[in-house]
Scaffold this motif. Structure first.
Motif, PDB file in Angstrom:
ATOM      1  N   GLU A 155      45.968  43.868  40.478  1.00  0.00           N
ATOM      2  CA  GLU A 155      44.718  43.137  40.278  1.00  0.00           C
ATOM      3  C   GLU A 155      44.420  42.843  38.804  1.00  0.00           C
ATOM      4  O   GLU A 155      44.028  41.743  38.438  1.00  0.00           O
ATOM      5  CB  GLU A 155      43.569  43.947  40.872  1.00  0.00           C
ATOM      6  CG  GLU A 155      42.602  43.078  41.653  1.00  0.00           C
ATOM      7  CD  GLU A 155      41.655  43.945  42.437  1.00  0.00           C
ATOM      8  OE1 GLU A 155      40.526  44.120  41.972  1.00  0.00           O
ATOM      9  OE2 GLU A 155      42.064  44.453  43.500  1.00  0.00           O
ATOM     10  N   GLU A 156      44.640  43.864  37.946  1.00  0.00           N
ATOM     11  CA  GLU A 156      44.372  43.718  36.506  1.00  0.00           C
ATOM     12  C   GLU A 156      45.194  42.574  35.919  1.00  0.00           C
ATOM     13  O   GLU A 156      44.695  41.740  35.167  1.00  0.00           O
ATOM     14  CB  GLU A 156      44.748  45.014  35.766  1.00  0.00           C
ATOM     15  CG  GLU A 156      43.697  46.085  35.874  1.00  0.00           C
ATOM     16  CD  GLU A 156      42.391  45.638  35.237  1.00  0.00           C
ATOM     17  OE1 GLU A 156      42.434  45.276  34.063  1.00  0.00           O
ATOM     18  OE2 GLU A 156      41.355  45.639  35.933  1.00  0.00           O
ATOM     19  N   GLU A 157      46.467  42.569  36.299  1.00  0.00           N
ATOM     20  CA  GLU A 157      47.401  41.559  35.788  1.00  0.00           C
ATOM     21  C   GLU A 157      46.965  40.161  36.259  1.00  0.00           C
ATOM     22  O   GLU A 157      46.996  39.198  35.502  1.00  0.00           O
ATOM     23  CB  GLU A 157      48.805  41.903  36.299  1.00  0.00           C
ATOM     24  CG  GLU A 157      49.902  40.915  35.940  1.00  0.00           C
ATOM     25  CD  GLU A 157      50.191  40.817  34.458  1.00  0.00           C
ATOM     26  OE1 GLU A 157      49.879  41.785  33.730  1.00  0.00           O
ATOM     27  OE2 GLU A 157      50.701  39.765  34.029  1.00  0.00           O
ATOM     28  N   GLU A 158      46.520  40.076  37.507  1.00  0.00           N
ATOM     29  CA  GLU A 158      46.105  38.789  38.045  1.00  0.00           C
ATOM     30  C   GLU A 158      44.894  38.246  37.277  1.00  0.00           C
ATOM     31  O   GLU A 158      44.823  37.070  36.946  1.00  0.00           O
ATOM     32  CB  GLU A 158      45.784  38.923  39.529  1.00  0.00           C
ATOM     33  CG  GLU A 158      45.817  37.582  40.212  1.00  0.00           C
ATOM     34  CD  GLU A 158      45.995  37.674  41.709  1.00  0.00           C
ATOM     35  OE1 GLU A 158      46.139  38.806  42.227  1.00  0.00           O
ATOM     36  OE2 GLU A 158      45.986  36.622  42.350  1.00  0.00           O
ATOM     37  N   LYS A 159      43.944  39.149  36.966  1.00  0.00           N
ATOM     38  CA  LYS A 159      42.759  38.741  36.207  1.00  0.00           C
ATOM     39  C   LYS A 159      43.179  38.202  34.847  1.00  0.00           C
ATOM     40  O   LYS A 159      42.705  37.174  34.392  1.00  0.00           O
ATOM     41  CB  LYS A 159      41.837  39.958  36.009  1.00  0.00           C
ATOM     42  CG  LYS A 159      40.749  40.031  37.053  1.00  0.00           C
ATOM     43  CD  LYS A 159      39.759  41.129  36.676  1.00  0.00           C
ATOM     44  CE  LYS A 159      39.165  41.758  37.912  1.00  0.00           C
ATOM     45  NZ  LYS A 159      38.816  43.147  37.729  1.00  0.00           N
ATOM     46  N   LYS A 160      44.096  38.933  34.190  1.00  0.00           N
ATOM     47  CA  LYS A 160      44.574  38.541  32.870  1.00  0.00           C
ATOM     48  C   LYS A 160      45.209  37.151  32.935  1.00  0.00           C
ATOM     49  O   LYS A 160      44.951  36.297  32.107  1.00  0.00           O
ATOM     50  CB  LYS A 160      45.613  39.577  32.394  1.00  0.00           C
ATOM     51  CG  LYS A 160      45.662  39.732  30.890  1.00  0.00           C
ATOM     52  CD  LYS A 160      46.435  40.964  30.484  1.00  0.00           C
ATOM     53  CE  LYS A 160      47.912  40.683  30.426  1.00  0.00           C
ATOM     54  NZ  LYS A 160      48.732  41.879  30.224  1.00  0.00           N
ATOM     55  N   ASN A 183      44.653  34.780  35.136  1.00  0.00           N
ATOM     56  CA  ASN A 183      43.642  33.750  35.370  1.00  0.00           C
ATOM     57  C   ASN A 183      42.966  33.362  34.065  1.00  0.00           C
ATOM     58  O   ASN A 183      42.765  32.183  33.772  1.00  0.00           O
ATOM     59  CB  ASN A 183      42.603  34.238  36.371  1.00  0.00           C
ATOM     60  CG  ASN A 183      43.149  34.194  37.777  1.00  0.00           C
ATOM     61  OD1 ASN A 183      44.121  33.481  38.036  1.00  0.00           O
ATOM     62  ND2 ASN A 183      42.563  34.948  38.677  1.00  0.00           N
ATOM     63  N   ILE A 184      42.593  34.375  33.257  1.00  0.00           N
ATOM     64  CA  ILE A 184      41.920  34.104  31.983  1.00  0.00           C
ATOM     65  C   ILE A 184      42.860  33.307  31.068  1.00  0.00           C
ATOM     66  O   ILE A 184      42.468  32.312  30.453  1.00  0.00           O
ATOM     67  CB  ILE A 184      41.472  35.422  31.307  1.00  0.00           C
ATOM     68  CG1 ILE A 184      40.384  36.051  32.163  1.00  0.00           C
ATOM     69  CG2 ILE A 184      40.958  35.178  29.891  1.00  0.00           C
ATOM     70  CD1 ILE A 184      39.967  37.439  31.735  1.00  0.00           C
TER      71      ILE A 184
END
Ligand code: HEC
Length: 213
Positions: free
Chosen positions: A177-182, A184-185
């Motif tokens: 999840e953390e990687e996906e957020k990164k 997206n940003i």
């Protein structure tokens, strides 16, 4: 001359809007496919990290006779008793090249092909290729989704376990999840960068043209 310029601008703006619309909003070229559904409580299981761990065990028990998940170091059950395989696995520290794996077990794969008419696919990225509801319904009862498929119906009536297996396949195919957020940003920043640079170039060009007149 003026009219031609306006037409050109309209034409390229139209193409750009169309491209972005098909890429991001609605792909009008996509073939209509049947929609499948999942009851809400199983959707929650699929999103849960803990069910993915249980799903891995269930996969090993029920599916690894025919399928592998090479990205997660899950091989066919027949592989683990093979000496050559164990040797290569050590040599490559677990990340065995796919070609080598298929070469070592050529005979076994030929056997699977004879038995089912095709080699059951590796499922490392199946979550990205098919949608979640399709996978849930297919694994639960393959015949209902794909008539005549050689995949046997081994999970009928075991909805909760199927949801856990889908959670596992999701976990393997998607980044944490953390990687996906990164990501997206990063995506938003990159696109903003291009838009702002484009605008600055446009303003600069406008000024140069104005001064030349
Ligand atoms: C006895 C062998 C066998 C077992 C056990 C088995 N499968 Fe399959 N599976 C197949 C075969 C053969 C296909 C190819 C079907 C086709 O293309 O028509 C397949 C295809 C699939 C597909 C791809 C469907 C698609 O749309 O391409 C998925 C996903 C899948 N299996 C999941 C599972 C899961 C999860 C399990 C364990 C619960 C499992 N299978 C157990 C033989 C098996």
């Amino acid at each position: 001359m003026q009219n031609k310029g306006i037409l050109k601008t309209l034409f390229f703006t139209g193409i750009t809007i169309f491209l972005f619309y098909t890429l991001w909003i609605d792909n009008i070229f996509k073939k209509e496919t049947k929609e499948y559904s999942i009851p809400e409580k199983y959707k929650e299981i699929i999103r849960d990290h803990k069910s993915a761990i249980k799903g891995r065990q269930l996969f090993l028990q029920n599916c690894s006779g025919c399928h592998s998940v090479i990205y997660d170091n899950v091989y066919h059950s027949f592989a683990y008793t093979n000496e050559a395989f164990q040797k290569y696995r050590k040599e490559y520290r677990g990340l065995l090249p796919r070609d080598l794996y298929y070469a070592v077990f050529f005979k076994e794969f030929e056997g699977l092909k004879k038995a089912f008419g095709r080699i059951p696919p590796d499922l490392s990225t199946i979550y990205l290729a098919r949608d979640e509801a399709y996978l849930f319904n297919f694994i639960l009862n393959p015949q209902k989704v794909m008539e005549g498929t050689p995949m046997p119906p081994i999970m009928i009536g075991r909805e909760e376990e199927v949801a856990k297996i889908v959670a596992y396949l999701r976990h393997v195919a998607l980044p944490p999840e953390e990687e996906e957020k990164k990501r997206n940003i990063m995506g938003i920043l990159m696109i903003s960068y291009f838009i702002i640079t484009g605008l600055l170039i446009f303003i600069k060009r406008y000024r140069i043209i104005k001064n030349e007149r």
